[in-house]
Design an enzyme around this catalytic site. Structure first.
Site, PDB file in Angstrom:
ATOM      1  N   LYS A  45       0.853  -1.189   0.000  1.00 51.66           N
ATOM      2  CA  LYS A  45       0.000   0.000   0.000  1.00 51.66           C
ATOM      3  C   LYS A  45       0.882   1.229   0.000  1.00 51.66           C
ATOM      4  O   LYS A  45       1.830   1.334   0.791  1.00 51.66           O
ATOM      5  CB  LYS A  45      -0.891  -0.008   1.253  1.00 51.66           C
ATOM      6  CG  LYS A  45      -1.826   1.166   1.365  1.00 51.66           C
ATOM      7  CD  LYS A  45      -3.224   0.801   0.902  1.00 51.66           C
ATOM      8  CE  LYS A  45      -4.083   2.004   0.565  1.00 51.66           C
ATOM      9  NZ  LYS A  45      -3.867   2.562  -0.773  1.00 51.66           N
ATOM     10  N   SER A  74      -7.036   5.507   3.785  1.00 55.05           N
ATOM     11  CA  SER A  74      -7.086   4.661   2.596  1.00 55.05           C
ATOM     12  C   SER A  74      -7.435   3.230   2.998  1.00 55.05           C
ATOM     13  O   SER A  74      -8.195   2.545   2.317  1.00 55.05           O
ATOM     14  CB  SER A  74      -5.723   4.648   1.899  1.00 55.05           C
ATOM     15  OG  SER A  74      -5.620   5.744   1.025  1.00 55.05           O
ATOM     16  N   GLY A 133      -3.188   8.097  -4.247  1.00 59.46           N
ATOM     17  CA  GLY A 133      -2.620   9.310  -4.844  1.00 59.46           C
ATOM     18  C   GLY A 133      -1.394   9.798  -4.086  1.00 59.46           C
ATOM     19  O   GLY A 133      -1.042   9.291  -3.033  1.00 59.46           O
ATOM     20  N   ASP A 134      -0.716  10.772  -4.649  1.00 60.15           N
ATOM     21  CA  ASP A 134       0.402  11.479  -4.005  1.00 60.15           C
ATOM     22  C   ASP A 134       0.571  12.751  -4.843  1.00 60.15           C
ATOM     23  O   ASP A 134      -0.373  13.169  -5.526  1.00 60.15           O
ATOM     24  CB  ASP A 134       1.673  10.601  -4.002  1.00 60.15           C
ATOM     25  CG  ASP A 134       2.790  11.186  -3.128  1.00 60.15           C
ATOM     26  OD1 ASP A 134       2.679  11.117  -1.900  1.00 60.15           O
ATOM     27  OD2 ASP A 134       3.764  11.740  -3.668  1.00 60.15           O
ATOM     28  N   LYS A 137       5.534   3.639   8.404  1.00 59.17           N
ATOM     29  CA  LYS A 137       4.343   4.471   8.586  1.00 59.17           C
ATOM     30  C   LYS A 137       3.091   3.589   8.639  1.00 59.17           C
ATOM     31  O   LYS A 137       2.253   3.721   9.526  1.00 59.17           O
ATOM     32  CB  LYS A 137       4.239   5.443   7.405  1.00 59.17           C
ATOM     33  CG  LYS A 137       3.022   6.334   7.446  1.00 59.17           C
ATOM     34  CD  LYS A 137       2.818   7.101   6.146  1.00 59.17           C
ATOM     35  CE  LYS A 137       4.072   7.806   5.701  1.00 59.17           C
ATOM     36  NZ  LYS A 137       3.811   8.780   4.635  1.00 59.17           N
ATOM     37  N   GLN A 193       7.256   4.188   3.881  1.00 60.25           N
ATOM     38  CA  GLN A 193       5.859   3.725   3.930  1.00 60.25           C
ATOM     39  C   GLN A 193       5.719   2.437   4.756  1.00 60.25           C
ATOM     40  O   GLN A 193       4.692   2.221   5.397  1.00 60.25           O
ATOM     41  CB  GLN A 193       5.372   3.494   2.492  1.00 60.25           C
ATOM     42  CG  GLN A 193       3.866   3.433   2.329  1.00 60.25           C
ATOM     43  CD  GLN A 193       3.216   4.799   2.267  1.00 60.25           C
ATOM     44  OE1 GLN A 193       3.721   5.699   1.615  1.00 60.25           O
ATOM     45  NE2 GLN A 193       2.098   4.955   2.948  1.00 60.25           N
ATOM     46  N   LYS A 201       5.406   2.132  -3.070  1.00 56.66           N
ATOM     47  CA  LYS A 201       5.260   3.466  -3.671  1.00 56.66           C
ATOM     48  C   LYS A 201       5.440   3.308  -5.174  1.00 56.66           C
ATOM     49  O   LYS A 201       6.105   2.382  -5.634  1.00 56.66           O
ATOM     50  CB  LYS A 201       6.331   4.431  -3.120  1.00 56.66           C
ATOM     51  CG  LYS A 201       5.971   5.890  -3.277  1.00 56.66           C
ATOM     52  CD  LYS A 201       4.977   6.361  -2.230  1.00 56.66           C
ATOM     53  CE  LYS A 201       4.489   7.765  -2.505  1.00 56.66           C
ATOM     54  NZ  LYS A 201       3.695   8.308  -1.381  1.00 56.66           N
ATOM     55  N   ASN A 211      -3.194  18.944  -1.851  1.00 51.70           N
ATOM     56  CA  ASN A 211      -4.158  18.232  -1.012  1.00 51.70           C
ATOM     57  C   ASN A 211      -3.814  18.331   0.478  1.00 51.70           C
ATOM     58  O   ASN A 211      -4.668  18.687   1.305  1.00 51.70           O
ATOM     59  CB  ASN A 211      -4.215  16.761  -1.454  1.00 51.70           C
ATOM     60  CG  ASN A 211      -5.030  15.913  -0.510  1.00 51.70           C
ATOM     61  OD1 ASN A 211      -4.500  15.304   0.414  1.00 51.70           O
ATOM     62  ND2 ASN A 211      -6.333  15.916  -0.692  1.00 51.70           N
TER      63      ASN A 211
END
Ligand code: NDP
Length: 452
Positions: A91, A384, A166-167, A115, A112, A127, A241
């Site tokens: 993810k 998410s 998204g990013d 996190k 990630q 990613k 965002n």
């Protein structure tokens, strides 16, 4: 002994990943902060966990060919780094920006892992992205690019395999085009991407989640210092965002955000950022902040070109709370000095790795409340996962339900980082606390699952 284990692995990573400065920066930051853990426990070294965790399970790099509006063929590079699936399906977001390369995506994928672990949810780290620049492209060009990108990526993802989001440069429009292409190729309507629009599987509060979550994390950090958000002057960088919904939550809690920025300049508005105008300029018109300055007469526009190199105007306005929300390495050592000299008491990172190592060190040394990205911006990926949970159970939760869960998750992340920092004798060091808490869960899962 413990030190030499980290040094040995760092040397190996440097040797096998030359020319990848961002990835090396992230690896060094995490690994050295884990040393107190290795001094206590030998099982991680015995099981070669560091050697394994710095190596992505799978890295995909592929050609993305598409035609522009003039019928010319354009070629970009696509990537997906599937870094670690010990605790759940891969993810992590997809970034479309001309600066994207393997080093940047590997640093983001590596971060990630920890996190996602900190959220307490079952999600692995990944990613992806491309050096494609959506800026200045027509909707039709963005659609054709997204379709071409997803044509290859489809083979490697799925609702229980790898779920991108998204990013930078990937918002609702890009997610829509990619989701449509996945569905067309697989004939399967599944929760394969998050950040979807509400009518076709999106979650309420996902758009707001990273910014809101960062402010909730900041509230937790201030809480143990008997401080609150209310009445504080805040500096925010970025105007995408994450920045927009950081501004929104800060205003809801009675704070005064006075800056936002983009890659060319920043807005300083001592009376407070006008959220409605910001959303109109960035979410509707997709324009530069010079347009914001046209619409808000009391806003000052400062071009980064007119400012000393290595310093950003956003960090020099005398804010008490700072929320870097643009990109990696945007807060320099000089910026850190400016923030501290002007009375900043909290830095909470919305962007990934926004502070250079010397800036991080300065914040820790000064003893201010410092929320590193993998703790402070984890609300996005956590929500998410809440979107995935709703998709899998075919349910739809209300905004307040999702927001309430987000708030609890951020409190849980804070507690994990806070308690672990105390456990290892460095109270208030959420870099160390967050890294150890995130690492332990992944590493123990890797040990349990055997050598692979
Ligand atoms: P957006 O694309 O929505 O906005 C990015 C913002 O940052 C824009 O204002 C952009 O300015 C600015 N920016 C981007 N690159 C640079 C650069 N090299 N120099 C200066 N400014 C730059 O992205 P997000 O808001 O989604 O992401 C911002 C950060 O937050 C990233 O680090 C991302 O990885 C991180 N993040 C995002 C999450 C999410 O849910 N979206 C979750 C967790 C972390 P311009 O428009 O001029 O390029």
């Amino acid at each position: 002994m413990a030190n030499s284990y980290v040094q040995k692995v760092v040397r190996k990573v440097k040797k096998s990943n030359p020319h990848q400065p961002e990835f090396l920066q992230a690896v060094e930051e995490v690994l050295y902060s884990l040393e107190p853990l290795f001094a206590k426990e030998s099982k991680y070294q015995d099981n070669a966990i560091l050697e394994r965790i710095v190596e992505p399970e799978r890295q995909l790099q592929f050609r993305v060919a598409w035609t522009d509006d003039k019928g010319r063929i354009q070629v970009n590079t696509g990537y997906r780094i599937q870094f670690n699936s010990a605790i759940g399906p891969f993810k992590g977001g997809i970034r479309f920006h001309p600066s994207v390369n393997s080093s940047i995506l590997k640093f983001l994928g590596f971060e990630q892992i920890f996190k996602n672990s900190l959220t307490g949810l079952a999600i692995g780290g990944a990613k992806g992205g491309s050096d494609f620049d959506p800026k200045g492209k027509s909707d039709a060009e963005v659609m054709r690019f997204c379709q071409a990108f997803m044509t290859e990526l489809t083979r490697h993802i799925g609702a229980t395999i790898d779920v991108p989001a998204g990013d930078i440069g990937v918002g609702a429009r890009e997610i829509g085009y990619m989701f449509g292409q996945f569905k067309r190729l697989t004939t399967s309507f599944e929760g394969v991407l998050t950040g979807k629009a509400i009518p076709w599987g999106g979650s309420l509060a996902r758009t707001e989640a990273t910014g809101f979550g960062n402010v909730y994390f900041a509230e937790n950090m201030l809480g143990v210092r008997k401080e609150t958000i209310e009445g504080k002057t805040c500096a925010i960088s970025g105007s995408g965002n994450v920045a927009i919904y950081t501004v929104k939550k800060l205003q809801q809690l009675g704070a005064k955000p006075v800056t936002v920025s983009d890659s060319r300049g920043c807005i300083y508005q001592p009376s407070g950022i006008n959220l409605e105008v910001l959303q109109q300029v960035k979410e509707v018109e997709r324009a530069s902040l010079t347009r914001y300055a046209e619409l808000c007469k009391d806003a000052q526009y400062i071009s980064v070109k007119d400012y000393p190199k290595n310093q950003h105007p956003v960090w020099n306005v005398g804010a008490q709370l700072a929320f870097p929300s643009a990109t990696q390495n945007e807060v320099t050592e000089d910026d850190a000095k400016n923030l501290l000299a002007k009375g900043c008491i909290l830095v909470s990172e919305g962007a990934n790795m926004p502070s250079v190592p010397a800036a991080t060190e300065a914040f820790l040394k000064a003893g201010i409340a410092y929320g590193p990205a993998k703790c402070a911006n984890a609300g996005g990926v956590a929500t998410s996962q809440l979107e995935m949970a709703q998709n899998a159970s075919m349910q739809k939760w209300t905004f307040d339900e999702v927001d309430g869960k987000l708030k609890n998750i951020m409190a849980g992340i804070f507690k994990a980082a806070h308690d672990t920092a105390e456990e290892f004798g460095q109270p208030g060091n959420y870099v160390m606390g967050g890294n150890i808490a995130g690492f332990r869960k992944v590493a123990d899962s890797m040990i349990a699952q055997g050598v692979m």
